[in-house]
Design a protein around this motif. Structure first.
Motif, mmCIF file in Angstrom:
data_model
loop_
_atom_site.group_PDB
_atom_site.id
_atom_site.type_symbol
_atom_site.label_atom_id
_atom_site.label_comp_id
_atom_site.label_asym_id
_atom_site.label_seq_id
_atom_site.Cartn_x
_atom_site.Cartn_y
_atom_site.Cartn_z
ATOM 1 N N THR A 292 -24.919 38.127 84.919
ATOM 2 C CA THR A 292 -23.477 38.271 84.974
ATOM 3 C C THR A 292 -22.976 38.576 83.569
ATOM 4 O OG1 THR A 292 -21.426 37.288 85.825
ATOM 5 C CG2 THR A 292 -22.954 35.809 84.670
ATOM 6 N N PHE B 178 -21.785 40.888 88.971
ATOM 7 C CA PHE B 178 -23.146 40.372 89.055
ATOM 8 C C PHE B 178 -24.112 41.536 89.253
ATOM 9 C CE2 PHE B 178 -20.346 37.016 90.294
ATOM 10 C CZ PHE B 178 -20.895 35.875 89.737
ATOM 11 N N GLU C 263 -20.760 32.823 92.661
ATOM 12 C CA GLU C 263 -21.835 32.411 91.753
ATOM 13 C C GLU C 263 -22.573 31.180 92.295
ATOM 14 O OE1 GLU C 263 -22.607 30.873 87.205
ATOM 15 O OE2 GLU C 263 -20.873 32.157 87.578
#
Length: 118
Positions: free
Chosen positions: A64, A72, A41
Motif C-alpha cells: 500500500t 493496494f 486493509e
C-alpha cells in the motif's frame, strides 16, 4: 466468468491461466472506497495467513502507499492453474470476493503473467 464460483469477479481468471501446468502469477491493483480503506486493509490482512498455507502457494504480497490511502497493489504466484483455481474456490476467498463490491471504488485490476523460460 472462467469458474463456476459465484463470487469471483467476471473476467478475473483467464481460461489459459487456469489450464496452465506451469507457474502462473498476477499483479493487481485495488482502490478502496473513501471511508472503507481500513476495513479493506483488515480484510486483506485477515486472509494472508490462509493463502500462505495453501497447496501450490509460492508468493502472495500486498503493498500500500502512504501517499495514496486506499490504494493496494498485489502480487501472487501459484505453482499451476489448478492451484490457482483451488485457491479461488476456498470458502474464505469466496467470502472475500463477495465483500469486495461494498469496499472497492473500482473493479479489481489484474495482469496475468508467466515466467520466461531460461
Amino acid at each position: 466468468m472462467s469458474t463456476p464460483d459465484d463470487n469471483v469477479p467476471d473476467g478475473l481468471l483467464p481460461a489459459d491461466m487456469l489450464a496452465s501446468t506451469t507457474p502462473v502469477a498476477v499483479y493487481g491493483y485495488a482502490r478502496a472506497k473513501p471511508g472503507k480503506e481500513d476495513e479493506f486493509e483488515r480484510l486483506v490482512r485477515s486472509i494472508i495467513p490462509s493463502i500462505r498455507a495453501e497447496w501450490g502457494y509460492e508468493q502472495y504480497t500486498v503493498h500500500t502507499s502512504k501517499d495514496e490511502p486506499g490504494a493496494f497493489a498485489f502480487y501472487e504466484r501459484w505453482t499451476s492453474g489448478a492451484d490457482l483455481l483451488r485457491h479461488v474456490r476456498q470458502p474464505f476467498m469466496q467470502d472475500y470476493f463477495g465483500r469486495l463490491p461494498a469496499l472497492l471504488a473500482t473493479d479489481l485490476e489484474a495482469t496475468w503473467i508467466w515466467p520466461l523460460d531460461a
